[in-house]
Design an enzyme around this catalytic site. Structure first.
Site, PDB file in Angstrom:
ATOM      1  N   GLU A  85       3.766  -0.933 -55.187  1.00 36.42           N
ATOM      2  CA  GLU A  85       3.868  -0.615 -53.747  1.00 36.42           C
ATOM      3  C   GLU A  85       5.083   0.274 -53.493  1.00 36.42           C
ATOM      4  O   GLU A  85       6.223  -0.088 -53.829  1.00 36.42           O
ATOM      5  CB  GLU A  85       3.955  -1.916 -52.930  1.00 36.42           C
ATOM      6  CG  GLU A  85       3.759  -1.655 -51.448  1.00 36.42           C
ATOM      7  CD  GLU A  85       3.650  -2.935 -50.638  1.00 36.42           C
ATOM      8  OE1 GLU A  85       3.062  -3.924 -51.116  1.00 36.42           O
ATOM      9  OE2 GLU A  85       4.185  -2.942 -49.510  1.00 36.42           O
ATOM     10  N   LYS A 279       4.250 -12.803 -47.775  1.00 45.95           N
ATOM     11  CA  LYS A 279       3.756 -11.761 -48.692  1.00 45.95           C
ATOM     12  C   LYS A 279       4.882 -10.760 -48.958  1.00 45.95           C
ATOM     13  O   LYS A 279       5.074 -10.295 -50.077  1.00 45.95           O
ATOM     14  CB  LYS A 279       2.529 -11.084 -48.083  1.00 45.95           C
ATOM     15  CG  LYS A 279       1.833 -10.099 -48.996  1.00 45.95           C
ATOM     16  CD  LYS A 279       2.419  -8.708 -48.967  1.00 45.95           C
ATOM     17  CE  LYS A 279       1.658  -7.743 -49.862  1.00 45.95           C
ATOM     18  NZ  LYS A 279       2.278  -6.433 -49.951  1.00 45.95           N
ATOM     19  N   ASP A 295       4.977 -15.648 -65.486  1.00 42.04           N
ATOM     20  CA  ASP A 295       3.611 -15.843 -64.981  1.00 42.04           C
ATOM     21  C   ASP A 295       3.622 -15.805 -63.441  1.00 42.04           C
ATOM     22  O   ASP A 295       3.939 -16.796 -62.784  1.00 42.04           O
ATOM     23  CB  ASP A 295       3.122 -17.202 -65.512  1.00 42.04           C
ATOM     24  CG  ASP A 295       1.712 -17.528 -65.087  1.00 42.04           C
ATOM     25  OD1 ASP A 295       1.184 -16.883 -64.161  1.00 42.04           O
ATOM     26  OD2 ASP A 295       1.140 -18.454 -65.681  1.00 42.04           O
ATOM     27  N   HIS A 392       7.743   2.927 -44.531  1.00 38.88           N
ATOM     28  CA  HIS A 392       6.633   2.710 -45.448  1.00 38.88           C
ATOM     29  C   HIS A 392       5.899   4.026 -45.722  1.00 38.88           C
ATOM     30  O   HIS A 392       5.624   4.373 -46.867  1.00 38.88           O
ATOM     31  CB  HIS A 392       5.680   1.694 -44.813  1.00 38.88           C
ATOM     32  CG  HIS A 392       4.643   1.194 -45.745  1.00 38.88           C
ATOM     33  ND1 HIS A 392       4.938   0.264 -46.735  1.00 38.88           N
ATOM     34  CD2 HIS A 392       3.333   1.485 -45.869  1.00 38.88           C
ATOM     35  CE1 HIS A 392       3.836   0.016 -47.414  1.00 38.88           C
ATOM     36  NE2 HIS A 392       2.853   0.743 -46.911  1.00 38.88           N
TER      37      HIS A 392
HETATM   38  C1  MEV Z   1       4.131  -5.186 -46.866  1.00 32.49           C
HETATM   39  O1  MEV Z   1       3.863  -5.172 -48.244  1.00 32.49           O
HETATM   40  C2  MEV Z   1       5.000  -6.375 -46.527  1.00 32.49           C
HETATM   41  C3  MEV Z   1       5.264  -6.576 -45.018  1.00 32.49           C
HETATM   42  O2  MEV Z   1       4.035  -6.639 -44.312  1.00 32.49           O
HETATM   43  C4  MEV Z   1       6.039  -7.858 -44.885  1.00 32.49           C
HETATM   44  C5  MEV Z   1       6.253  -8.326 -43.463  1.00 32.49           C
HETATM   45  O3  MEV Z   1       5.438  -8.016 -42.590  1.00 32.49           O
HETATM   46  O4  MEV Z   1       7.250  -9.043 -43.260  1.00 32.49           O
HETATM   47  C6  MEV Z   1       6.025  -5.422 -44.454  1.00 32.49           C
END
Ligand code: MEV
Length: 437
Positions: A85, A279, A295, A392
């Protein structure tokens, strides 16, 4: 319908690719070349990769990058990360840089115990089972002595073994619930071997136990396996600083801290948000776990289970402001190894561990937790200030340019252009068209 192929694993790599081409990729004349393009010219290295698993056709690359400038418990560290990513390593580096100037990350290990269970069925008298367990426990522990000898020398081994009655959940269901210390190894093979030995001995001894009736002697072992839920193999990572040091994007430190804490409270309260929030934490955690040959599936499963340990899925991180001090922290379970498994086999995991100064498993737990906390700080900071897309999409620009087959000169010009313009797929396409016409 395609016929099943017998003995696929016995075919040579070349034969497997031929079969795949004929069967599923007919018409793609490039497929074979693409698969072969990723073979390593060093045949020893290629063979090493093929021997990690079954039916290998090629190698699947991920970027292996570095997030420098982490200050963890007063030590400066550069953290290797394997991740595709675009914005993850940049975000980690940014958070590292910020906290490096504001006291650094503090991390401590709160526990290192792991769990494994023998799941079995017993439909007889419970008090007889308890008496039997008391009698047989020393024999169970003795039976694993040959397996635990080396681990004991390193300070690990079986810490505890209990009989657990689970009949309220399922008729006849009981467990031998083992607690293990596996020091610098993740310990999956060690724990599973011990459990299988416990199970064999337990069953054999039950067959000879005089107080059991014939049917009670027939204990049914269902399975013996470690648990990836490790709430007692726990690490805590934290940052803190006076709120005024958090001033950002024209926001006062007080406002930033209040908004940040509110964003965390939302993730604590609302599962839809908590999953995405967590995530983002896993972006940092998985990348280091993968780079160090650990792992990541086990880590993911254990951490998400921990996030719902109180019956509702919630945020793994927490934040508050007390007496003008902003605090942001996280406690997560992490079963990691720095010896055994892939850690010493994959040349890049070996390098990753060397970059981290050959950490113990406990030290690696701290580093991984810090990477997760840093990632979450960077994500929430963007979310509450510029929005996530600005950073991003900037990081994603190169992927878009590659999708559009931009050449080096076009990339150079457009990277410069988008330093001062918002990146979107259509905006990049438009600029590229302009350039080309
Ligand atoms: C993207 O990989 C992760 C985010 O969505 C985490 C979040 O929203 O805190 C930017």
């Amino acid at each position: 319908m395609i016929d099943p192929i017998p003995g696929f694993s016995k075919l040579t790599k070349e034969e497997k690719i031929q079969w795949l081409g004929r069967t599923y990729l007919a018409g793609n004349t490039d497929a074979e070349n693409i698969l072969k393009q990723y073979w390593n010219p060093d045949s020893r290295l290629q063979q090493l990769h093929e021997e990690f698993t079954e039916n290998t056709l090629s190698n699947y690359y991920l970027p292996f990058g570095l997030a420098p400038n982490f200050l963890i418990n007063g030590e400066r560290m550069a953290i290797p990360m394997a991740i595709e990513e675009s914005s993850v390593i940049a975000a980690a580096s940014k958070a590292a840089k910020f906290w490096g100037k504001h006291g650094g990350f503090k991390a401590e290990v709160l526990g290192t115990r792991k769990i494994g269970q023998v799941h079995f069925m017993f439909n007889g008298k419970k008090n007889k089972l308890q008496d039997f367990f008391r009698k047989v426990k020393p024999e169970l522990l003795e039976a694993v002595e040959p397996l635990t000898k080396n681990m004991k020398k390193r300070g690990g081994g079986v810490v505890n073994l209990e009989l657990r009655d689970k009949t309220e959940l399922l008729g006849g269901y009981h467990q031998l619930h083992g607690t293990f210390e596996t020091k610098d190894s993740m310990g999956a093979n060690f724990i599973n071997s011990c459990l299988e030995r416990f199970a064999e001995t337990f069953k054999a001894e039950a067959g000879k136990y005089e107080a059991f009736s014939p049917s009670e002697k027939e204990i049914e072992i269902v399975m013996s396996i470690l648990s990836n839920y490790v709430p007692d193999c726990l690490v805590r990572a934290e940052v803190s600083c006076p709120v005024e040091e958090l001033a950002d994007h024209g926001m006062s430190g007080e406002d930033f801290a209040a908004k940040f804490v509110r964003a965390i409270k939302i993730a604590e309260a609302e599962p839809y948000r908590a999953v995405t929030h967590n995530k983002g934490i896993m972006n940092g955690i998985d990348a280091v776990v993968l780079a160090t040959g650990n792992d990541f599936r086990a880590v993911e499963a254990g951490i998400h289970a921990y996030a719902s340990k109180d019956g509702r899925y919630t945020s793994l991180t927490h934040a508050d402001v007390r007496n003008g001090e902003f605090r942001f922290w996280m406690e997560i379970p992490l079963a990691l190894g720095t010896v055994g498994g892939l850690t010493g086999l994959h040349p890049l995991s070996r390098i990753a561990l060397e970059i981290l100064q050959k950490p113990s498993a406990e030290e690696l737990m701290k580093i991984v937790a810090v990477a997760g906390l840093a990632q979450n700080f960077a994500a929430v900071r963007s979310l509450i200030t510029t929005g996530i897309q600005q950073g991003h999409m900037k990081m994603h620009l190169m992927n878009i340019l590659n999708q559009l087959n931009a050449n080096s000169k076009e990339k150079e010009l457009l990277v410069t252009h988008f330093k001062t313009h918002n990146v979107s797929h259509s905006a990049v396409e438009e600029q590229l068209d302009k350039l080309r016409s």
